[in-house]
Design an enzyme around this catalytic site. Structure first.
Site, PDB file in Angstrom:
ATOM      1  N   SER A 255     -26.417 -20.217 -89.361  1.00 48.25           N
ATOM      2  CA  SER A 255     -25.349 -21.106 -89.913  1.00 48.25           C
ATOM      3  C   SER A 255     -25.788 -21.913 -91.124  1.00 48.25           C
ATOM      4  CB  SER A 255     -25.071 -21.989 -88.767  1.00 48.25           C
ATOM      5  OG  SER A 255     -24.117 -23.284 -89.331  1.00 48.25           O
TER       6      SER A 255
ATOM      7  N   GLN B 195     -24.460 -17.503 -93.114  1.00 45.71           N
ATOM      8  CA  GLN B 195     -22.984 -17.916 -92.742  1.00 45.71           C
ATOM      9  C   GLN B 195     -23.117 -19.038 -93.716  1.00 45.71           C
ATOM     10  OE1 GLN B 195     -22.547 -21.154 -90.950  1.00 45.71           O
ATOM     11  NE2 GLN B 195     -20.328 -20.953 -91.954  1.00 45.71           N
TER      12      GLN B 195
ATOM     13  N   TYR C 272     -20.664 -22.139 -95.285  1.00 47.98           N
ATOM     14  CA  TYR C 272     -19.812 -23.095 -95.592  1.00 47.98           C
ATOM     15  C   TYR C 272     -19.659 -23.633 -97.000  1.00 47.98           C
ATOM     16  CZ  TYR C 272     -18.974 -23.833 -90.483  1.00 47.98           C
ATOM     17  OH  TYR C 272     -18.506 -23.874 -89.240  1.00 47.98           O
TER      18      TYR C 272
ATOM     19  N   THR D 256     -17.465 -18.440 -93.912  1.00 50.18           N
ATOM     20  CA  THR D 256     -16.487 -18.755 -92.864  1.00 50.18           C
ATOM     21  C   THR D 256     -15.352 -19.453 -93.563  1.00 50.18           C
ATOM     22  OG1 THR D 256     -18.183 -19.028 -91.286  1.00 50.18           O
ATOM     23  CG2 THR D 256     -16.098 -20.235 -90.738  1.00 50.18           C
TER      24      THR D 256
ATOM     25  N   LYS E 293     -15.288 -14.576 -92.363  1.00 48.36           N
ATOM     26  CA  LYS E 293     -15.000 -14.850 -90.999  1.00 48.36           C
ATOM     27  C   LYS E 293     -14.172 -15.916 -90.677  1.00 48.36           C
ATOM     28  CE  LYS E 293     -17.987 -17.063 -86.994  1.00 48.36           C
ATOM     29  NZ  LYS E 293     -17.349 -18.511 -87.168  1.00 48.36           N
TER      30      LYS E 293
ATOM     31  N   HIS F  42     -12.834 -19.069 -84.222  1.00 52.77           N
ATOM     32  CA  HIS F  42     -13.927 -19.915 -84.214  1.00 52.77           C
ATOM     33  C   HIS F  42     -14.135 -20.409 -82.850  1.00 52.77           C
ATOM     34  CE1 HIS F  42     -16.264 -22.248 -87.534  1.00 52.77           C
ATOM     35  NE2 HIS F  42     -16.662 -22.816 -86.284  1.00 52.77           N
TER      36      HIS F  42
ATOM     37  N   ARG G 113     -12.344 -23.674 -81.629  1.00 50.57           N
ATOM     38  CA  ARG G 113     -12.737 -24.876 -82.073  1.00 50.57           C
ATOM     39  C   ARG G 113     -11.909 -25.587 -83.347  1.00 50.57           C
ATOM     40  NH1 ARG G 113     -17.924 -25.625 -79.473  1.00 50.57           N
ATOM     41  NH2 ARG G 113     -18.853 -26.988 -81.365  1.00 50.57           N
TER      42      ARG G 113
ATOM     43  N   ASP H 180     -14.719 -12.042 -82.812  1.00 51.46           N
ATOM     44  CA  ASP H 180     -15.405 -12.807 -81.892  1.00 51.46           C
ATOM     45  C   ASP H 180     -14.361 -13.878 -81.311  1.00 51.46           C
ATOM     46  OD1 ASP H 180     -14.905 -15.380 -83.321  1.00 51.46           O
ATOM     47  OD2 ASP H 180     -16.895 -15.114 -84.402  1.00 51.46           O
TER      48      ASP H 180
ATOM     49  N   GLY I 253     -14.540 -15.882 -77.269  1.00 54.71           N
ATOM     50  CA  GLY I 253     -14.373 -15.367 -75.757  1.00 54.71           C
ATOM     51  C   GLY I 253     -15.082 -14.153 -75.515  1.00 54.71           C
TER      52      GLY I 253
ATOM     53  N   ARG J 234     -17.640 -12.483 -73.369  1.00 52.70           N
ATOM     54  CA  ARG J 234     -18.497 -12.763 -72.320  1.00 52.70           C
ATOM     55  C   ARG J 234     -19.283 -11.898 -71.501  1.00 52.70           C
ATOM     56  NH1 ARG J 234     -17.934 -16.327 -75.008  1.00 52.70           N
ATOM     57  NH2 ARG J 234     -17.099 -18.227 -74.900  1.00 52.70           N
TER      58      ARG J 234
ATOM     59  N   GLY K  29     -21.077 -16.074 -79.175  1.00 46.65           N
ATOM     60  CA  GLY K  29     -21.332 -17.414 -79.562  1.00 46.65           C
ATOM     61  C   GLY K  29     -22.027 -17.998 -78.361  1.00 46.65           C
ATOM     62  N   ARG K  30     -21.097 -18.739 -77.755  1.00 49.36           N
ATOM     63  CA  ARG K  30     -21.641 -20.050 -76.695  1.00 49.36           C
ATOM     64  C   ARG K  30     -22.497 -19.191 -75.607  1.00 49.36           C
ATOM     65  NH1 ARG K  30     -16.130 -20.972 -77.528  1.00 49.36           N
ATOM     66  NH2 ARG K  30     -15.660 -23.300 -78.106  1.00 49.36           N
TER      67      ARG K  30
HETATM   68  C1  LIG Z   1     -21.681 -25.068 -80.735  1.00 52.78           C
HETATM   69  C2  LIG Z   1     -20.950 -24.159 -81.856  1.00 52.78           C
HETATM   70  C3  LIG Z   1     -21.076 -24.286 -83.392  1.00 52.78           C
HETATM   71  C4  LIG Z   1     -20.689 -23.380 -84.086  1.00 52.78           C
HETATM   72  N1  LIG Z   1     -21.160 -23.507 -85.569  1.00 52.78           N
HETATM   73  C5  LIG Z   1     -20.696 -22.688 -86.170  1.00 52.78           C
HETATM   74  C6  LIG Z   1     -20.996 -22.735 -87.724  1.00 52.78           C
HETATM   75  O1  LIG Z   1     -21.765 -23.333 -88.060  1.00 52.78           O
HETATM   76  N2  LIG Z   1     -20.691 -21.785 -88.405  1.00 52.78           N
HETATM   77  C7  LIG Z   1     -19.474 -20.792 -88.195  1.00 52.78           C
HETATM   78  O2  LIG Z   1     -18.923 -19.897 -88.963  1.00 52.78           O
HETATM   79  N3  LIG Z   1     -19.132 -20.828 -86.757  1.00 52.78           N
HETATM   80  C8  LIG Z   1     -19.662 -21.651 -85.941  1.00 52.78           C
HETATM   81  N4  LIG Z   1     -19.243 -21.692 -84.610  1.00 52.78           N
HETATM   82  C9  LIG Z   1     -18.263 -20.497 -84.297  1.00 52.78           C
HETATM   83  C10 LIG Z   1     -19.056 -19.368 -83.805  1.00 52.78           C
HETATM   84  O3  LIG Z   1     -19.739 -18.721 -84.961  1.00 52.78           O
HETATM   85  C11 LIG Z   1     -17.927 -18.202 -83.246  1.00 52.78           C
HETATM   86  O4  LIG Z   1     -16.907 -18.009 -83.981  1.00 52.78           O
HETATM   87  C12 LIG Z   1     -17.421 -18.782 -81.792  1.00 52.78           C
HETATM   88  O5  LIG Z   1     -18.476 -19.379 -81.118  1.00 52.78           O
HETATM   89  C13 LIG Z   1     -17.108 -17.400 -81.127  1.00 52.78           C
HETATM   90  O6  LIG Z   1     -16.539 -17.790 -79.600  1.00 52.78           O
HETATM   91  P1  LIG Z   1     -17.582 -17.874 -78.422  1.00 52.78           P
HETATM   92  O7  LIG Z   1     -18.050 -19.006 -78.508  1.00 52.78           O
HETATM   93  O8  LIG Z   1     -16.192 -18.112 -77.527  1.00 52.78           O
HETATM   94  O9  LIG Z   1     -18.095 -16.624 -78.301  1.00 52.78           O
HETATM   95  C14 LIG Z   1     -19.723 -22.395 -83.747  1.00 52.78           C
HETATM   96  C15 LIG Z   1     -19.550 -22.308 -82.261  1.00 52.78           C
HETATM   97  C16 LIG Z   1     -20.004 -23.189 -81.456  1.00 52.78           C
HETATM   98  C17 LIG Z   1     -19.786 -22.990 -80.029  1.00 52.78           C
END
Ligand SMILES: Cc1cc2nc3c(=O)[nH]c(=O)nc-3n(C[C@H](O)[C@H](O)[C@H](O)COP(=O)(O)O)c2cc1C
Ligand SMILES: Cc1cc2nc3c(=O)[nH]c(=O)nc-3n(C[C@H](O)[C@H](O)[C@H](O)COP(=O)(O)O)c2cc1C
Ligand SMILES: Cc1cc2nc3c(=O)[nH]c(=O)nc-3n(C[C@H](O)[C@H](O)[C@H](O)COP(=O)(O)O)c2cc1C
Ligand SMILES: Cc1cc2nc3c(=O)[nH]c(=O)nc-3n(C[C@H](O)[C@H](O)[C@H](O)COP(=O)(O)O)c2cc1C
Lengths: 359, 359, 359, 359
Positions: free
Chosen positions: B110, B130, B132, B158, B231, B255, B258, B286, B288, B290, B309-310
């Site tokens: 990131s 990635q 921003y 992104t 993305k 995202h 988020r 991406d 969800g 799991r 991700g998570r």
């Molecule tokens: C704590 C956290 C930080 C994230 N930071 C970034 C980031 O810096 N840049 C970005 O493109 N996506 C970021 N994301 C989004 C993830 O790349 C991804 O799209 C998302 O987590 C996928 O969903 P999931 O967590 O359900 O797998 C972040 C997600 C989380 C949970």
């Protein structure tokens, strides 16, 4: 203590209000009619509208300003007309109108306001007046004269209350208005329209006018020279009628689930109403709006704006005028955020977004 | 103790992480924007995709290897870019990148990584960077130079963060980054982009660039000679734009719920995006994912691969690099299992499976 | 005590079994693969099939007798093949087969039965043999010789187990077969196929044959002269393959949610499979059948009959052979009742009923 | 105490009845057959029908009066035939019939009434007689003679009970009728048809006539010169049969979820039945009606009226004839309210309302 921390969503005010209000008053506001199916349906209906954001649209700063009824407002949001606001807080309508003024949004004063309309218009907001057409035409006549004299900017006729809906919570609580909260703009405010807690609707029904017809709106148009809004339309055929008799806007609404239970979520009917009259009048929506995302949903489907009801009463109850101001600022922030994330520089741009059904 | 037993599903790490992380940090990762409708919708959206297995296809052993952006990886999975991984564990990005390396999958670093990119690329994985797009183009320019010099294999822009979404949990927790976790790749990592816990998005918004347009991507293409991934696309019209400006891949993503709350599950939009651009670029997904079944769902609908991700942050928090490795191995085992049971010798074969809506 | 009162629905046995079985054994039977989405989906899928009863059809007494694979049975129900029944009760397969005999329904003996097939066929039921095609063809060959010699009436090849699905409950419980429960029909019953509680599927996968193809069924047809049933088909294209290689019947099944998680409810796929092959072979269904209404649902959609799995294991655990008999009698009573109420004199008549989706 | 306060919805009586009735009697009334899927489906089916109100229709006062079977009643509602009402209250059928009389609605007396039909017709209501066609035609013959002599206004033949449905609650409770509650209109009321608590339906099945055919209705038509209603139709093809043999009305019903479990909500089938026979006979509906909104839903879809079952038994149990009267008055008030809010001056006008599916 709770109140010391800033709210992060409008729902925060709900809990705060519940903590400070007498339970029967809380129920009076929170509740809906009959089995509250429509009340719950409003939330579900909104949640089912998924909005597709657009990206890299070069939006810079979002500009929330919107014209409603030909006048400029700070965002596409108005304060829904709600009766007896002094139930929430001693400052009642004055506080909420002042908050609306500070936020630059229209405040719709109810026929059943617990503060004289002349005081409300002095509180700092642009005021629209919501009219319940009462049985005695003379009473309506007098009210309209005062409304115009007080400087209201629009007249909103609520058409979904031929009688008040039955509210089981109120009946169960034997809810009655306290002695000092009256319909301050009616000759005999208390006696005529107060909620009496009687198990039927007889006591108040006497004051409403179920026999009213679309043709009667012609009479209204003659009485006042203000933009006319018809509030409480769900069937597109009624929206067509409203336009035919000269409405400048309609509000697609099920009265927040407080009138006909079993009616659909207003957001569900919005597309059809827009199809029917969207090119001939502004279409607003209320019932269930709880945050910026909800406003975006309505805008994406084509609404010109929304009215917000209960959340603002909760804010008023929780902290008077400052809390109500904060609530409207929060809503503006959320909407700015939602539009930015959806790639829209302004509310009008949202109409170009696609929606899909979330299941 | 819990940690002594091997995890049997990725969800196990969620609970383990919850046990070891400060509640506000857990919330920062777990949470979504606004009412978290989209966050919940991702799960429901995936569960509604039922995949029809094929039988007796003579598949022998499953081979998970896949080409993404023209390079070979051990499975059709990448580590999603996620900010500030040192919040999870002192080893942060280095541990997760090393785990990715061991698993043979790309690690997406990131812009808001809490470890310098030059160290991340040394951890053993193929690293994609990635980006921003920040307001100051010079800052972007410098960053890209370092990214190329450090040996990153791809650039992922992104596009769904013109501003950061509002996260009620963080606001409620007044979440702030600890002093020792900073955006290590930005000139003034801490001050510029840290989450400040302020109730608005103002503090961080200053750093993002909502005014960015598709045309600006031309500039990026000139700066770096790396495969370009866009993305954060949900609307197929945006996928078309991405291809038009030369993207080699798009990630269908909300995202992880988020950013715009009220957006649809990314899996819901995958088929339309594939219809629009599937023959012209790779389509990843991406939000969800799991487990192996979820990867299969995405592959069956036609995705080239997924980002996770998570779950990987949870593993990192629960047990550092070994746990993250274990999590990726578990995912590979689950995916092998799912493909075998579906009668697919490799990920590509999954595109021939039928899906039906589970209701 | 509970056991002293007659069960009024098959679900009663579930609770009784839970009370008497070790928790890990209960989980082994009750559980499904991965997130158990398909397991839950079977129930929901069945409940969504609403059947329209017909009235005044002059049905007199209902006659449940049905021909399956050309042989007469007392009702359109069979006992699904299930491994290791001595886990439930010391009498294991013998008790359940005897109960099936008393009820006049076919008992399908599993390759992984914990009792020799020659003893099972002596228990009083018509026995069909379920085959897992193992890697070593010689082992299969020997098994088939014994099956024919023992007098089995049909051969059911299970095709949805190229490997065993991952069962999180078993992994979490580190479930292992007790020493005295073995795959009694395999050369080295215990070592080869027992559930070892290892976190992967490696230990048992070695015994299954994922490389099997439809063409290999020709070999089977040569070995045995018994009606051939293919069990574990969901995609209609596979049903077509099965018929092409000479299957006399297919079982639409997701293995009770124990193999590919994310697969649809088998009832959901039944209509399409019937469209594809219904005129060329019998179509049975299993996965989630819990009472007479469920059997009616399958019949109304056109199935020739159903297999019932877990409920009969629960009955076996709760009270051995008498309880299993009682369970089958209860199912017969429920089905008689359902057919009577639907206006059907026999199972075949149910195919004329209309179904609608219950929402 | 509870009983001192007026009920505000019909559901209030449910709780009151639960407080005063023996649990097994409460279960006997509240329960449904098998897994009670249809019982629950009735509620969900009704809730999914959203009705679009019309506004400003000049309706003045609502007039609930309706003609059913050619006779005038006070509202489009009848008391559903329900067995053994003395289980609820010593005054049983007499109390409920008297309440129906006071409310101006038809009372349908069950074949299994616990009071002689001659006394019921004397209680003040217009009485329709519900016939279960018993095996012995002579018994039917005698009963019909008494029915005519007693002055019943219509004959309602219930066709969805070839046998009684299996009610797990009753079986679990080993429910039996108390000695003093008998089928007072049958030669050997107690012995013949009482609910015996036996785990099968054998004991009572002996009395019903599953072999009955549509042709047999000709015989009925010859016996009595009363309007004929066929109750218990869901499949439109059966409604067509009913009209062919001369029915003046059909009741779309699943017997309140007490007969074939897995049958659809009756409201779900109403539109198709109306399409099939709506121009040739009156179509009534029952199963799940719990308030004025539900009646409106049925009217909006085109029903001529509804029957109400359990809520009136609960009222009877809670407070005898006065409570039953109050319940019917409450229903009238709710229906008046719903029609007013929907813009309908009378029940017939509701057929012009649009409905949409609430999701
Ligand atoms: C704590 C956290 C930080 C994230 N930071 C970034 C980031 O810096 N840049 C970005 O493109 N996506 C970021 N994301 C989004 C993830 O790349 C991804 O799209 C998302 O987590 C996928 O969903 P999931 O967590 O359900 O797998 C972040 C997600 C989380 C949970
Ligand atoms: C306590 C309360 C009083 C209301 N009083 C009025 C009123 O006097 N006039 C009117 O037109 N609508 C009235 N409404 C309806 C609102 O204008 C609005 O339609 C509804 O509240 C919107 O739904 P929401 O509360 O879910 O936002 C009232 C609503 C509430 C909650
Ligand atoms: C404990 C257990 C063991 C099973 N063993 C086998 C087996 O050895 N062979 C086979 O073909 N199916 C096996 N099955 C699957 C069943 O034959 C059947 O498809 C499934 O149980 C039907 O679903 P139901 O349990 O919901 O009725 C097994 C199922 C269970 C629950
Ligand atoms: C306790 C009870 C007894 C019933 N007895 C009869 C009966 O004797 N004859 C009949 O035709 N229907 C009978 N019914 C069915 C009702 O007439 C009606 O179809 C059903 O109750 C309507 O559903 P509701 O209870 O949800 O309103 C009975 C229903 C109940 C609850």
């Amino acid at each position: 203590m709770l109140i010391d921390r800033p709210a992060v969503s409008l729902d925060d005010y709900t809990e705060r209000a519940r903590a400070v209000l007498p339970p029967d008053v809380w129920d009076y506001v929170a509740g809906g009619s009959a089995a509250e199916v429509t009340l719950a349906g409003n939330r579900r209906g909104l949640d089912r509208v998924a909005v597709l954001p657009r990206v890299l649209r070069g939006i810079g700063t979002v500009d929330l300003r919107t014209r409603l009824l030909g006048r400029p407002y700070a965002m596409p949001v108005g304060v829904a007309p709600m009766a007896y606001q002094r139930l929430m807080h001693p400052d009642g309508e004055l506080a909420l109108a002042a908050a609306a003024g500070a936020a630059g949004v229209p405040y719709v004063a109810s026929t059943l306001a617990s503060t004289p309309i002349e005081q409300i218009t002095g509180a700092g907001a642009e005021v629209w007046f919501q009219l319940y057409w009462l049985r005695e035409r003379a009473m309506v006549r007098d009210l309209l004269d005062r409304v115009v004299a007080a400087g209201c900017r629009a007249l909103m006729l609520t058409v979904d209350v031929p009688v008040l809906g039955r509210h089981p919570r109120d009946l169960r609580n034997a809810f009655r208005l306290p002695a000092d909260v009256v319909a301050a703009n009616l000759p005999d405010g208390r006696g005529a329209l107060a909620h009496t807690g009687a198990p039927g609707v007889a006591a108040v029904a006497a004051s409403f006018a179920p026999a009213l017809r679309w043709a009667d709106l012609a009479w209204i148009r003659e009485q006042v020279d203000l933009p006319l809004v018809v509030k409480g339309v769900l069937d597109p055929r009624d929206a067509v009628e409203a336009v035919r008799v000269g409405a400048d806007a309609v509000v697609v609404s099920n009265h927040g689930g407080r009138q006909l239970d079993g009616a659909p979520a207003s957001i569900t009917m919005l597309p059809e109403v827009l199809d029917a009259v969207g090119d001939r009048c502004q279409v607003l929506l209320d019932s269930g709006i709880r945050g910026g995302t909800d406003v975006l949903r309505a805008l994406a489907l084509g609404a010109a704006g929304v009215l917000v009801g209960r959340p603002l009463l909760w804010a008023l109850a929780a902290g008077g005028q400052p809390a109500a101001r904060e609530a409207l600022a929060l809503l503006a922030a959320e909407l700015t955020d939602a539009l930015t994330l959806a790639g829209c520089p302004d509310p009008a741009a949202a109409a170009g977004l696609r929606t899909v059904e979330l299941r």
